[in-house]
Design an enzyme around this catalytic site. Structure first.
Site, PDB file in Angstrom:
ATOM      1  N   GLU A 166      -6.149  10.706   2.237  1.00  0.00           N
ATOM      2  CA  GLU A 166      -4.921  10.819   1.535  1.00  0.00           C
ATOM      3  C   GLU A 166      -5.119  11.256   0.237  1.00  0.00           C
ATOM      4  OE1 GLU A 166      -3.452   6.913   2.944  1.00  0.00           O
ATOM      5  OE2 GLU A 166      -1.901   7.938   3.646  1.00  0.00           O
TER       6      GLU A 166
ATOM      7  N   GLU B 207      -6.036   4.501  10.417  1.00  0.00           N
ATOM      8  CA  GLU B 207      -5.035   3.328  10.165  1.00  0.00           C
ATOM      9  C   GLU B 207      -4.302   2.516  11.426  1.00  0.00           C
ATOM     10  OE1 GLU B 207      -5.010   6.240   8.328  1.00  0.00           O
ATOM     11  OE2 GLU B 207      -4.617   5.896   6.285  1.00  0.00           O
TER      12      GLU B 207
END
Ligand code: NAD
Length: 670
Positions: free
Chosen positions: A109, A129
C-alpha cells in the site's frame, strides 16, 4: 524513534530510508517519519525527485500485527497510514519506490502511494491481509485495481498470495525491474521521470470478477469483504472508496474471525518459548539421521529429513517392507515432480539422501535416531535396548509413538536423559505438527534439539509432557466417542461429518477414523483410561472387519477413488435409537468434549498452556484457523455456556472448567 526513517540528498535526488528491523514493519513512528521526510525533501529546492527504500533485507513486509493486537485488546489505536500515503501521493516531485525482499500488506500500500515502483527481480509483492482475517486498510483495495486492473487486484486481495516482481511488472504494479544495485537503479530511474503520476487519478476499467466470487470459501468473512472493497473501487470515487474500505476493515478487525486468526498467527511463536528452556540452551547439531521402520510414518519422516537436506538411513526388519517403503517414498516424490513442486534434480538429490538398509550400518554415526516401528511397548523396548548399544553417546533417541509411555521406553536404555518423543503426524512429509514429548528424565539440550530440528524441517514443534495419547490424541478420543454416540442415537455418519466440516474442521471425525484405520482406534479404545466403553460403534465395525479405507469399508463404503460413500449397513450395525439430532447438537457435543478434555490435559500439565493445545489442533488436526483453536474458541463462546452444556449433556466438567467458570475467567487468562 527518529532513526526509524532517515533521509538524505544525493545530488538532485532525495532518498528516504526505512530502518525498522527486522522487516521494516510500519510500526507507529514509521509512517510519521516517512511523512516528515517527504515534506522536508519536497521543500528542498535542490531535490527534483525522491526515492524510498527499505534498509536491511527487505522493503516493508507489512503492518505491525502486534499493534492490531493491542487495538483489539483495547490498549492502543490504529496506526494512521493514510496521512503518510497522501503526503507521498500529493508530493509535487516524483516519488519512486525501490522494492527488494517483500512489499506485503501495508508495504505494498505504501509502494502504491508512490508515483513509480522499481524492484529487484527476486522481490515479491502482495496483499496477504485476508490471512489474518482483514482486508487491506490503507488504500490497497482502491489503488491496486487502478494499477493492476480489477480482476488481478481482486485475486490478490481475496486469496492473499504474493506474486513475483516479474508478475507484478506484467500486471502494471511495478514499472521496471532493476538488476544489480537497487538504489543506483532507482536513482537512475528517478532522474528520467518528469511527472508525479498519482495512482488514485488513474483510470479504472470495470471487469468481470464473478469467477473470483465463485471461489470464495463460504465460512470465511475477510475474502468476501476484500472483494466488496475492490468492487467499490469501480463504483465509487477514490475518496469514498477509501472511506468504504476503512469501514469494511474496521468490521473485519473487530470480528471473531480476525481475533482468532491473529491469535493463531502469534500462537506459533508463543509455543516456541518454553519457560524452563531458555533460548541459549545448547543443542546437538543434527547432521545425520536414522529412522527405524519404513512404514507409513518412517517413510514420511525420512522424506521430511531429506527435504531439509539431512542425510538419513532407514532400517526395517524385512526386505519387502523396505522395498514397499522406498517405493512409497519414490511415488510421493514423483507426484511432487508432476505437480511442479519439485524438479527432477531436486527429486534425485532427495532420494539419494535416503539410504534403505536392513542392518545397523552408520547408526553409530547418527546424531538422532527416530523410531517408527509398530505401536507396541514390547517392540519399542526391544528396539531402544538395541539402539542403546549402537548409538553414540550424544545421539538423541526419539520415538514416534502416538500413545505409549515415553518414560517406559526410555527405561529400556542406559540413558533416559537422551530419550524424547517426536510425534509426527501423517503424512509426516506434509503435516506441520510435531508433538515433542519430554519424559521425566529428558535433558534440556535434547528438548531444545528436538525443537530446533522441527524448525529446520519447517514444522511446528509443541513441547508436551508424557501422558496417554499426549495432548492431541488424548483429546481426540472423547471427541470421537461423541461422534460415534451421535450415530448410535440416530444421526448418519455423513450428517455428523458434515456438521463438523461445516463448523470448519478439515475432515469429519468418522471419515478420519476410516482413513487412519478403525483397528487403530479400536486398539486405542481398549487402552484409553477414561473411555468407559459407552460408544460401541468402533467395536462393532472392528468385529465386522470394517477397518476403514484399507478394507474398502468402515463408517462409509469406498470404491477405488477412496471417496466415502454412505452405507446403510452401518446404521443397521450400530444404531440403537432413531432420535432426531440437530447440527448444533453434533457440533456442541463433539467440540465441547474436545474442550472439556483439553481442560483436563491443561490441568494435568501435559499441555503447558492453552495456546499449545490450540497450535496442536490447528496444525495437526485440521481445526479451522478462523476459530483460533479449541481453547481460544471456548473462550470466544464463553466458558459459562460451555460448562452449562457439559452439565446438560450429563458429563463431568473438567475441574479446571469448573474453576474458571466459577471465577469468571478464560483459558487465555491462565
Ligand atoms: P507401519 O505398520 O506402517 O510401519 C511400521 C514398520 O516398522 C513396518 O514396516 C515394520 O516392518 C517395521 N518394524 C517393526 N518392527 C521393527 C523392528 N524391530 N525393526 C525395524 N523395523 C521394524 O506403522 P506406522 O503407521 O508407520 O506407525 C509407526 C509408529 O508411528 C507407531 O508407533 C504409530 O503409533 C506411530 N504413528 C502413526 C501414525 C499414523 O497415522 N500411521 C501417526 C502418528 C504416529
Amino acid at each position: 524513534m527518529e532513526h526509524l526513517v532517515t533521509f538524505s540528498v544525493h545530488e538532485d535526488i532525495g532518498i528516504i530510508a526505512i530502518n525498522n528491523p527486522p522487516v521494516n514493519a510500519l510500526s507507529s513512528g514509521v509512517p510519521e517519519g516517512i511523512k516528515a521526510a517527504v515534506h522536508a525533501l519536497e521543500a528542498n529546492v535542490s531535490v527534483r525527485a525522491i526515492v524510498v527504500i527499505g534498509g536491511g533485507r527487505t522493503f516493508v513486509a507489512g503492518a505491525d500485527i502486534n499493534e492490531f493486537r493491542e487495538v483489539l485488546a483495547g490498549k492502543g489505536k490504529m496506526p494512521a497510514l493514510h496521512p503518510a500515503l497522501f503526503a507521498i501521493e500529493d508530493c509535487v516531485k516524483p516519488v519512486v519506490m525501490a522494492i527488494h525482499g517483500t512489499a506485503l500488506g501495508g508495504g505494498l500500500e505504501l509502494a502504491m502511494a508512490g508515483h513509480y515502483r522499481v524492484a529487484t527481480p527476486d522481490a515479491q509483492v502482495g496483499q496477504p491481509e485476508v490471512k489474518i482475517g482483514l482486508i487491506p486498510g490503507a488504500g490497497g483495495t482502491q489503488r491496486l485495481p487502478r494499477l493492476a486492473g480489477v480482476a488481478k487486484a481482486a485475486e490478490m486481495c481475496v486469496f492473499g498470495e504474493p506474486i513475483s516482481s516479474e508478475d507484478a511488472l506484467a500486471a502494471g504494479i511495478i514499472d521496471q525491474l532493476v538488476e544489480g544495485d537497487l538504489l543506483a537503479g532507482a536513482i537512475a530511474f528517478a532522474r528520467n521521470v518528469q511527472v508525479a503520476r498519482r495512482t488514485r487519478d488513474r483510470f479504472i476499467a470495470p471487469a468481470d470478477i464473478s469467477e473470483v466470487r465463485k471461489k470464495l470459501r463460504r465460512n470465511l468473512m475477510a475474502p468476501g469483504a476484500a472483494l466488496d472493497a475492490v468492487e467499490a473501487a469501480v463504483t465509487l470515487p477514490f475518496e469514498q472508496g477509501i472511506r468504504h474500505e476503512g469501514e469494511i476493515f474496521e468490521r473485519c478487525l473487530h470480528s471473531d474471525q480476525c481475533k482468532a486468526l491473529i491469535h493463531a498467527f502469534f500462537a506459533e511463536r508463543a509455543v516456541a518459548k518454553i519457560p524452563d528452556i531458555p533460548k541459549d540452551t545448547p543443542v546437538y547439531p543434527i547432521r545425520q539421521a536414522a529412522v527405524i521402520g519404513a512404514g507409513t510414518m518412517g517413510g514420511g519422516i525420512a522424506m521430511a529429513l531429506a527435504n531439509a537436506g539431512i542425510p538419513v538411513r532407514i532400517r526395517d526388519m524385512e526386505q519387502a517392507a523396505l522395498d514397499r517403503g522406498m517405493a512409497a517414498i519414490a511415488g510421493n516424490y514423483k507426484r511432487s515432480l508432476k505437480g511442479g513442486r519439485l524438479t527432477e534434480q531436486g527429486m534425485k538429490e532427495r532420494i539419494l539422501r535416503i539410504t534403505p538398509q536392513l542392518g545397523w550400518d552408520g547408526f553409530d554415526a547418527a546424531d538422532i535416531i527416530i523410531e517408527a516401528v509398530f505401536e507396541s511397548m514390547a517392540v519399542k523396548k526391544q528396539v531402544f535396548a538395541e539402539i542403546d548399544k549402537i548409538a553414540k553417546r550424544e545421539c538423541v533417541l526419539a520415538s514416534n509413538t502416538s500413545t505409549l509411555d515415553i518414560d517406559a521406553i526410555a527405561a529400556a536404555t542406559s540413558r533416559p536423559e537422551m530419550v524424547i518423543g517426536t510425534h509426527f503426524f501423517s503424512p509426516a512429509n506434509v503435516m506441520r505438527l510435531v508433538e515433542i514429548v519430554r519424559g521425566k528424565s529428558t535433558e534440556k539440550p535434547v528438548i531444545a534439539t528436538a525443537m530446533a530440528l522441527a524448525k529446520s524441517l519447517k514444522k511446528v514443534g509443541v513441547v508436551v509432557r508424557n501422558g496417554f495419547g499426549f495432548v492431541g490424541n488424548r483429546m481426540l478420543f472423547p471427541y470421537m466417542e461423541q461422534a460415534q454416540l451421535l450415530v448410535e442415537e440416530g444421526a448418519t455418519p455423513e450428517r455428523v461429518d458434515r456438521a463438523l466440516t461445516d463448523f470448519g474442521m478439515a475432515m469429519g471425525p468418522l471419515a478420519m477414523a476410516d482413513m487412519s484405520g478403525i483397528d487403530v482406534f479400536w486398539r486405542i479404545e481398549q487402552e484409553f483410561p477414561d473411555s468407559a466403553g459407552r460408544a460401541v460403534g468402533i467395536g462393532k465395525l472392528y468385529a465386522a472387519g470394517r477397518l476403514g479405507q484399507k478394507t474398502g469399508a468402515g463408517w462409509y463404503r469406498y470404491d477405488e477413488t477412496r471417496k466415502p460413500i454412505p452405507d446403510p449397513e452401518v446404521l443397521a450395525l450400530v444404531q440403537n435409537q432413531q432420535r432426531a439430532v440437530s447440527d448444533r447438537e453434533i457440533v456442541e457435543r463433539c467440540i465441547y468434549a474436545l474442550i472439556n478434555e483439553g481442560a483436563r490435559v491443561l490441568d494435568a500439565g501435559i499441555a503447558l498452556r492453552a495456546v499449545d493445545i490450540d497450535v496442536i489442533y490447528l496444525t495437526g488436526y485440521g481445526f479451522p484457523a478462523y476459530r483460533g483453536g479449541p481453547m481460544f474458541y471456548a473462550d470466544t463462546v464463553g466458558l459459562e455456556k460451555i460448562h452449562e452444556r457439559v452439565l446438560e449433556f450429563g458429563w463431568k466438567p473438567a475441574p479446571l472448567l469448573d474453576r474458571l467458570t466459577g471465577e469468571g475467567k478464560t483459558f487465555g487468562s491462565l
